[in-house]
Design an enzyme around this catalytic site. Structure first.
Site, mmCIF file in Angstrom:
data_model
loop_
_atom_site.group_PDB
_atom_site.id
_atom_site.type_symbol
_atom_site.label_atom_id
_atom_site.label_comp_id
_atom_site.label_asym_id
_atom_site.label_seq_id
_atom_site.Cartn_x
_atom_site.Cartn_y
_atom_site.Cartn_z
ATOM 1 N N ARG A 83 51.793 -8.709 5.370
ATOM 2 C CA ARG A 83 52.457 -9.657 5.914
ATOM 3 C C ARG A 83 51.009 -10.873 6.866
ATOM 4 O O ARG A 83 51.109 -10.326 8.044
ATOM 5 C CB ARG A 83 53.546 -10.205 6.370
ATOM 6 C CG ARG A 83 55.195 -9.458 5.611
ATOM 7 C CD ARG A 83 55.921 -9.669 6.303
ATOM 8 N NE ARG A 83 57.310 -8.171 6.037
ATOM 9 C CZ ARG A 83 57.575 -8.041 6.636
ATOM 10 N NH1 ARG A 83 58.571 -8.276 7.652
ATOM 11 N NH2 ARG A 83 58.772 -6.481 5.312
ATOM 12 N N GLU A 90 67.622 2.995 15.231
ATOM 13 C CA GLU A 90 68.393 1.989 14.154
ATOM 14 C C GLU A 90 69.556 2.714 12.954
ATOM 15 O O GLU A 90 70.628 1.671 13.583
ATOM 16 C CB GLU A 90 67.339 1.761 12.809
ATOM 17 C CG GLU A 90 66.373 0.843 13.522
ATOM 18 C CD GLU A 90 64.971 -0.104 12.393
ATOM 19 O OE1 GLU A 90 64.064 1.141 12.263
ATOM 20 O OE2 GLU A 90 65.528 -0.896 12.121
ATOM 21 N N HIS A 111 64.858 -6.974 12.744
ATOM 22 C CA HIS A 111 65.409 -5.845 13.867
ATOM 23 C C HIS A 111 66.403 -4.936 15.038
ATOM 24 O O HIS A 111 65.783 -5.480 15.721
ATOM 25 C CB HIS A 111 63.703 -5.359 14.509
ATOM 26 C CG HIS A 111 62.676 -5.074 13.107
ATOM 27 N ND1 HIS A 111 61.083 -6.065 13.565
ATOM 28 C CD2 HIS A 111 62.153 -4.515 12.091
ATOM 29 C CE1 HIS A 111 60.536 -5.819 12.265
ATOM 30 N NE2 HIS A 111 60.786 -4.734 11.611
ATOM 31 N N ASN A 148 71.295 2.961 3.934
ATOM 32 C CA ASN A 148 70.470 1.615 4.189
ATOM 33 C C ASN A 148 69.495 1.452 2.863
ATOM 34 O O ASN A 148 68.364 2.022 2.213
ATOM 35 C CB ASN A 148 69.323 2.021 5.098
ATOM 36 C CG ASN A 148 68.296 1.028 5.361
ATOM 37 O OD1 ASN A 148 68.446 -0.349 4.606
ATOM 38 N ND2 ASN A 148 67.155 1.078 6.385
ATOM 39 N N ARG A 197 73.414 -0.956 6.980
ATOM 40 C CA ARG A 197 72.377 -1.454 7.227
ATOM 41 C C ARG A 197 72.072 -3.286 5.681
ATOM 42 O O ARG A 197 72.061 -3.696 4.547
ATOM 43 C CB ARG A 197 70.797 -1.062 7.715
ATOM 44 C CG ARG A 197 69.929 -2.005 7.588
ATOM 45 C CD ARG A 197 68.706 -2.071 7.614
ATOM 46 N NE ARG A 197 67.560 -2.507 7.960
ATOM 47 C CZ ARG A 197 66.492 -2.727 7.910
ATOM 48 N NH1 ARG A 197 65.724 -2.103 6.578
ATOM 49 N NH2 ARG A 197 65.956 -3.588 7.835
#
Ligand code: AMP
Length: 394
Positions: free
Chosen positions: A240, A380, A179, A9, A90
């Site tokens: 965010r 993940e 996600h 990743n 990823r």
């Protein structure tokens, strides 16, 4: 280990890696390389309870991945002897094209690069990891697994924005969602916990980490998700804003003359919980709220209220849910946020069990709750390894 996959990743200045069993989804080794390109880079490598740390200057991703290979050797588990079936990467944005994992070739690399305009913070860094790994492991298949792919099944009613047709047709403007590997993994585990096939249940997954999104999963397929064209839409996050009136951008541009780059930075990096409380980390925010900090208390209310609204709307979108699953750093660890998000949804079929919630689950609703509420740790990297092993078996 069966079907070992090296999962990478790659971020702009960091690389996370894991050596994962593609069948059990367990990680034998995990590692993190931080501050790539800065004076003091750090590599942390964990394997079989042993921890190895190396500092130095890793000038770029190539130097970082070479240090990773060296760390596997120093730990006595050289990658060359791991029997790797693939290196999996990823990739955040797969656009409309990549709705499944793919084996990377030059053409795929170019296509991922072309998608960078939709994810300027993420895709270039993901691609850098792919390019370096292709050189470093030339004989292994390199597989790209996309964060957006699980949401390819979201129907038009949920993925189209009501904007001019040329925005949609020429500029790729639509909801993509993110996600995806987490939502895929957690919704499958939720079905397992209910003792049912994923195809027999409707699950709402709340992935609450630094980035956060909620997804409505109908019989194993994503039918709506809170993030949109980019990971800015939806829930309030660490830095965010999540949902807002888009006219705020024009208003602030007119009022202050701020450039679009400034406004982009403000909404992605200087908003959210940081803007409301001065903290990004949920633990600091909960501690401040507990000690009477009014701004932190209000921010947590806003945070939970937004999640609650999404969950309520997804119960409506699904025509009823069998389970709500909380995951990621905050979802897995904060009983307070979970209670704030679903504690008052009794009329919609949620009976939270306070003691079970405080204990962390996995099931945190009462036995007679029509909707089962769960805490499910995400995985993940495991899901990326599983999808990679499945692709290579086909
Ligand atoms: P992630 O992006 O999934 O690593 O999640 C990071 C977020 O999880 C941060 O805001 C952390 O403060 C939060 N978090 C981690 N552990 C806890 C905890 N024990 N209680 C509350 N929040 C936590």
């Amino acid at each position: 280990m069966s079907a070992p996959v090296l999962v990478i990743n790659s971020g702009s200045s960091s690389i996370k890696y894991q050596l994962v069993d593609g069948e059990t989804l367990e990680a034998a080794t995990t590692g993190l390389i931080e501050r790539i390109g800065q004076d003091e880079s750090v590599l942390t490598h964990k394997s079989d309870g042993e921890r190895l740390e190396r500092t130095g200057r890793f000038a770029d991703h190539a130097a970082g991945l070479e240090a990773m290979v060296a760390a596997f050797e120093e730990a006595g588990t050289p990658l060359a002897e791991a029997g790797l079936i693939a290196v999996a990467h990823r990739v955040v944005h797969g656009g409309e094209r990549f709705v499944q994992p793919v084996i990377v070739d030059d053409e795929v690399e170019q296509a991922v690069e072309a998608l960078s305009s939709l994810a300027p913070l993420h895709n270039p860094a993901n691609l850098e990891g792919i390019r370096v790994a292709r050189k470093l492991f030339p004989r292994l298949p390199q597989v790209a697994v996309f964060d957006t792919a699980f949401h390819a099944t979201v129907p038009e009613r949920a993925h189209l924005y009501a904007v001019p047709s040329e925005w949609r047709e020429e500029h790729g403007v639509r909801r993509y969602g993110f996600h995806g590997t987490s939502h895929a993994y957690v919704s499958r585990k939720a079905a397992e916990l209910l003792g049912k096939s994923p195809k027999a249940v409707n699950v709402i997954v709340a992935h609450l980490g630094n980035g956060a999104s909620v997804t409505a999963v109908e019989r194993g397929r994503s039918i709506d998700t809170s993030m949109g064209l980019t990971p800015l839409e939806g829930l309030v996050m660490g830095t965010r804003s999540g949902d807002l009136d888009p006219a705020i951008v024009f208003h602030m541009h007119r009022r202050t003359g701020a450039s679009f780059a400034d406004l982009d930075d403000a909404l992605n990096k200087r908003s959210g919980m940081l803007a409301l409380t001065g903290h990004i980390d949920n633990r600091a925010i909960e501690a401040a709220a507990a000690s009477g900090d009014r701004a932190a208390q209000v921010a947590l209310e806003i945070y939970c209220y937004r999640i609650r609204k999404y969950i309520g709307s997804y119960i409506a979108a699904l025509g009823g849910a069998d389970a709500i699953a909380f995951t990621a750093g905050i979802g897995e660890n904060s009983a307070e946020v979970r209670a704030g998000a679903v504690g008052s949804l009794t009329a919609l079929g949620v009976q939270l069990d306070e003691a079970a919630n405080a204990a962390g689950g996995p099931v945190i609703s009462t036995p007679d709750s029509p909707i089962t509420v769960m805490v499910i740790p995400t995985n993940e990297e495991g899901e990326i390894a599983r999808q990679t092993a499945a692709l290579l078996e086909r």
